[in-house]
Scaffold this active site. Structure first.
Site, PDB file in Angstrom:
ATOM      1  N   SER A  50      61.899  62.191  46.077  1.00 20.08           N
ATOM      2  CA  SER A  50      60.521  62.169  46.587  1.00 20.08           C
ATOM      3  C   SER A  50      59.563  61.928  45.422  1.00 20.08           C
ATOM      4  O   SER A  50      59.968  62.001  44.249  1.00 20.08           O
ATOM      5  CB  SER A  50      60.187  63.512  47.239  1.00 20.08           C
ATOM      6  OG  SER A  50      60.101  64.518  46.238  1.00 20.08           O
ATOM      7  N   ASP A  82      62.248  58.626  48.776  1.00 22.25           N
ATOM      8  CA  ASP A  82      61.921  59.358  50.003  1.00 22.25           C
ATOM      9  C   ASP A  82      60.398  59.376  50.176  1.00 22.25           C
ATOM     10  O   ASP A  82      59.665  59.727  49.247  1.00 22.25           O
ATOM     11  CB  ASP A  82      62.470  60.795  49.869  1.00 22.25           C
ATOM     12  CG  ASP A  82      62.452  61.568  51.177  1.00 22.25           C
ATOM     13  OD1 ASP A  82      62.502  60.937  52.243  1.00 22.25           O
ATOM     14  OD2 ASP A  82      62.418  62.810  51.115  1.00 22.25           O
ATOM     15  N   ASP A 104      56.374  54.997  53.830  1.00 25.00           N
ATOM     16  CA  ASP A 104      55.969  55.895  54.908  1.00 25.00           C
ATOM     17  C   ASP A 104      54.501  55.665  55.262  1.00 25.00           C
ATOM     18  O   ASP A 104      53.597  56.273  54.697  1.00 25.00           O
ATOM     19  CB  ASP A 104      56.202  57.347  54.483  1.00 25.00           C
ATOM     20  CG  ASP A 104      55.817  58.323  55.591  1.00 25.00           C
ATOM     21  OD1 ASP A 104      55.333  57.866  56.650  1.00 25.00           O
ATOM     22  OD2 ASP A 104      55.990  59.533  55.397  1.00 25.00           O
ATOM     23  N   HIS A 178      59.702  68.689  58.971  1.00 27.60           N
ATOM     24  CA  HIS A 178      60.157  69.093  57.641  1.00 27.60           C
ATOM     25  C   HIS A 178      60.045  70.606  57.452  1.00 27.60           C
ATOM     26  O   HIS A 178      59.219  71.250  58.081  1.00 27.60           O
ATOM     27  CB  HIS A 178      59.318  68.385  56.563  1.00 27.60           C
ATOM     28  CG  HIS A 178      59.571  66.917  56.513  1.00 27.60           C
ATOM     29  ND1 HIS A 178      58.671  65.999  56.985  1.00 27.60           N
ATOM     30  CD2 HIS A 178      60.632  66.207  56.056  1.00 27.60           C
ATOM     31  CE1 HIS A 178      59.175  64.779  56.814  1.00 27.60           C
ATOM     32  NE2 HIS A 178      60.354  64.887  56.257  1.00 27.60           N
ATOM     33  N   ALA A 211      66.022  67.226  59.127  1.00 22.76           N
ATOM     34  CA  ALA A 211      67.275  67.514  59.833  1.00 22.76           C
ATOM     35  C   ALA A 211      68.059  68.677  59.227  1.00 22.76           C
ATOM     36  O   ALA A 211      69.276  68.751  59.372  1.00 22.76           O
ATOM     37  CB  ALA A 211      68.135  66.249  59.884  1.00 22.76           C
ATOM     38  N   ASN A 252      68.463  63.183  56.957  1.00 26.22           N
ATOM     39  CA  ASN A 252      67.824  63.704  55.740  1.00 26.22           C
ATOM     40  C   ASN A 252      67.893  65.224  55.655  1.00 26.22           C
ATOM     41  O   ASN A 252      67.473  65.912  56.597  1.00 26.22           O
ATOM     42  CB  ASN A 252      66.339  63.315  55.732  1.00 26.22           C
ATOM     43  CG  ASN A 252      66.114  61.867  55.355  1.00 26.22           C
ATOM     44  OD1 ASN A 252      67.041  61.075  55.353  1.00 26.22           O
ATOM     45  ND2 ASN A 252      64.880  61.553  55.021  1.00 26.22           N
ATOM     46  N   ASP A 254      67.002  68.413  52.968  1.00 25.55           N
ATOM     47  CA  ASP A 254      66.472  68.990  51.734  1.00 25.55           C
ATOM     48  C   ASP A 254      66.406  70.513  51.839  1.00 25.55           C
ATOM     49  O   ASP A 254      66.947  71.247  51.005  1.00 25.55           O
ATOM     50  CB  ASP A 254      65.068  68.410  51.461  1.00 25.55           C
ATOM     51  CG  ASP A 254      64.515  68.859  50.125  1.00 25.55           C
ATOM     52  OD1 ASP A 254      65.263  69.468  49.335  1.00 25.55           O
ATOM     53  OD2 ASP A 254      63.326  68.607  49.847  1.00 25.55           O
ATOM     54  N   THR A 255      65.759  70.994  52.905  1.00 18.92           N
ATOM     55  CA  THR A 255      65.521  72.437  53.051  1.00 18.92           C
ATOM     56  C   THR A 255      66.809  73.266  52.927  1.00 18.92           C
ATOM     57  O   THR A 255      66.814  74.311  52.274  1.00 18.92           O
ATOM     58  CB  THR A 255      64.836  72.706  54.412  1.00 18.92           C
ATOM     59  OG1 THR A 255      63.555  72.076  54.377  1.00 18.92           O
ATOM     60  CG2 THR A 255      64.655  74.180  54.679  1.00 18.92           C
TER      61      THR A 255
HETATM   62  P1  13P Z   1      64.331  69.048  55.873  1.00 20.87           P
HETATM   63  O1  13P Z   1      63.088  69.729  55.411  1.00 20.87           O
HETATM   64  O2  13P Z   1      64.633  69.408  57.308  1.00 20.87           O
HETATM   65  O3  13P Z   1      65.495  69.306  54.994  1.00 20.87           O
HETATM   66  O4  13P Z   1      64.057  67.460  55.869  1.00 20.87           O
HETATM   67  C1  13P Z   1      64.113  66.745  54.661  1.00 20.87           C
HETATM   68  C2  13P Z   1      63.573  65.358  54.805  1.00 20.87           C
HETATM   69  O5  13P Z   1      63.348  64.839  55.879  1.00 20.87           O
HETATM   70  C3  13P Z   1      63.328  64.621  53.557  1.00 20.87           C
HETATM   71  O6  13P Z   1      62.749  63.387  53.795  1.00 20.87           O
HETATM   72  O1  G3H Z   2      60.213  65.242  53.094  1.00 22.21           O
HETATM   73  C1  G3H Z   2      60.075  66.035  52.178  1.00 22.21           C
HETATM   74  C2  G3H Z   2      61.210  66.387  51.299  1.00 22.21           C
HETATM   75  O2  G3H Z   2      61.733  67.648  51.666  1.00 22.21           O
HETATM   76  C3  G3H Z   2      60.791  66.352  49.865  1.00 22.21           C
HETATM   77  O3  G3H Z   2      59.934  67.400  49.576  1.00 22.21           O
HETATM   78  O4  G3H Z   2      57.939  66.295  48.524  1.00 22.21           O
HETATM   79  O5  G3H Z   2      58.450  68.752  48.161  1.00 22.21           O
HETATM   80  O6  G3H Z   2      59.883  66.973  47.104  1.00 22.21           O
HETATM   81  P1  G3H Z   2      58.984  67.336  48.266  1.00 22.21           P
HETATM   82 ZN    ZN Z   3      61.358  63.329  55.364  1.00 20.53          ZN
END
Ligand code: 13P
Ligand code: G3H
Ligand code: ZN
Length: 307
Positions: A50, A82, A104, A178, A211, A252, A254-255
């Site tokens: 990101s 991202d 985006d 997200h 996701a 995707n 991340d969380t």
């Molecule tokens: P999560 O926050 O559900 O993990 O999604 C991450 C995401 O979509 C990053 O682009």
């Molecule tokens: O979509 C968001 C992703 O979880 C990335 O998060 O912008 O805090 O790095 P971030």
């Molecule tokens: Zn995202």
């Protein structure tokens, strides 16, 4: 193995009904944890960066770390931007070695989203770079997009958008968001809408953001050792498997990695209050990333053995 592009990975995923995991990377331990899992599972993987990650680690560091990982890798790896907020950031990372970008423009009016996406496509395609775009707005917080309510993707607009932009894949809003607080009540995704989009865009790869599944045992673990994460709820894993049967080729996450790291760090630090060697707590955090990615590959993505 050199970096690859989604062009090499998505047709197989689409045909066979599995998805490629796109995991957000911010530092060495996250990259190593993901790569160890992908290699053990013999699964292709997308490492996504990101704007915030790029700022945190620095473009040079993140690219060099990914190159180091890819140099030793026996599985295909995509380096993806991202949530690219504008043409300039997409251009920068295309020039800087990424093999895939997301533009985006989901927060923009339809015509403006089309115009900026088209511009990125025109720059990316001659350079062999893949372009993901987004139509519809997800609720939740991203660095540059703060949407209170989700505006689901309109299937007919999606067709027009893909035709007019020439984008390679499309992120759709069907009820995910997200972060760790995705649903107040029972989780619900608009599969009817997804099915419709997928039917109107045959063989076209769709992308699901937001996701993460937010495993309750991880939230409990973080809270047991001093965390205060209340009311967190993610997308049930079986719903994601279902989405992968409906044209979703990229999922995707991340969380869930953040939660795995945080819960582990809290536990290890709590249980070893005298410890101050970072390797003693970052090592277990890296292992937690690996286990989370392995779980995703097996239970959610279905991409084991597809490398
Ligand atoms: P999560 O926050 O559900 O993990 O999604 C991450 C995401 O979509 C990053 O682009
Ligand atoms: O979509 C968001 C992703 O979880 C990335 O998060 O912008 O805090 O790095 P971030
Ligand atoms: Zn995202």
């Amino acid at each position: 193995m050199p970096l690859t592009t989604p062009e090499k990975l998505f047709p197989g995923a689409y045909r066979e009904g599995y998805a490629i995991g796109a995991f957000n990377v911010n530092n060495m331990e996250i990259i190593q944890g993901i790569m160890e899992a992908a290699q053990e599972e013999k699964s292709p993987v997308i490492l996504q960066v990101s704007a915030g990650a790029r700022k945190y680690a620095g473009h040079h560091y993140i690219v060099k770390m990914v190159e180091a990982a890819v140099g030793q890798s026996s599985v295909p790896v995509v380096l993806h931007l991202d949530h690219g907020a504008n043409f300039e950031i997409c251009k920068e990372v295309i020039d800087g070695g990424f093999t895939s970008v997301m533009i985006d423009g989901s927060h923009l009016p339809f015509e403006e989203n089309i115009a900026v996406t088209r511009k990125v496509v025109e720059y990316a395609h001659p350079r062999g770079v893949w372009v993901e775009a987004e139509l519809g707005q997800m609720a939740g917080i991203e660095e540059h997009v703060k949407a209170e309510k989700s505006i689901c993707t309109d299937p007919d607009q999606a067709v027009e958008f893909v035709e007019r932009t020439g984008c390679d894949s499309l992120a759709v809003a069907i009820g995910t968001s997200h972060g760790a607080y995705k649903f107040k009540g029972e989780p619900h995704l608009d599969f009817e809408r997804l099915q419709k989009i997928s039917k109107l865009l045959p063989e076209f790869p769709l992308v699901l953001h937001g996701a993460s599944s937010v495993p309750p045992e991880l939230v409990e673990m973080a809270n047991r050792y001093g965390g205060k994460i209340a009311g967190a709820r993610g997308v049930p894993e079986e719903m994601l498997r279902e989405a992968a049967q409906m044209g979703v080729c990229k999922i995707n996450i991340d969380t869930d990695l953040r939660l795995a790291i945080t819960a582990t760090l809290r536990k290890v630090l709590h249980e070893n209050p005298a410890e101050f060697d970072p390797r003693k707590f970052l090592g277990p955090a890296r292992q937690a990333v690996k286990e989370m990615v392995q779980r995703k590959i097996r239970l959610v993505l279905g991409s084991s053995g597809k490398a």
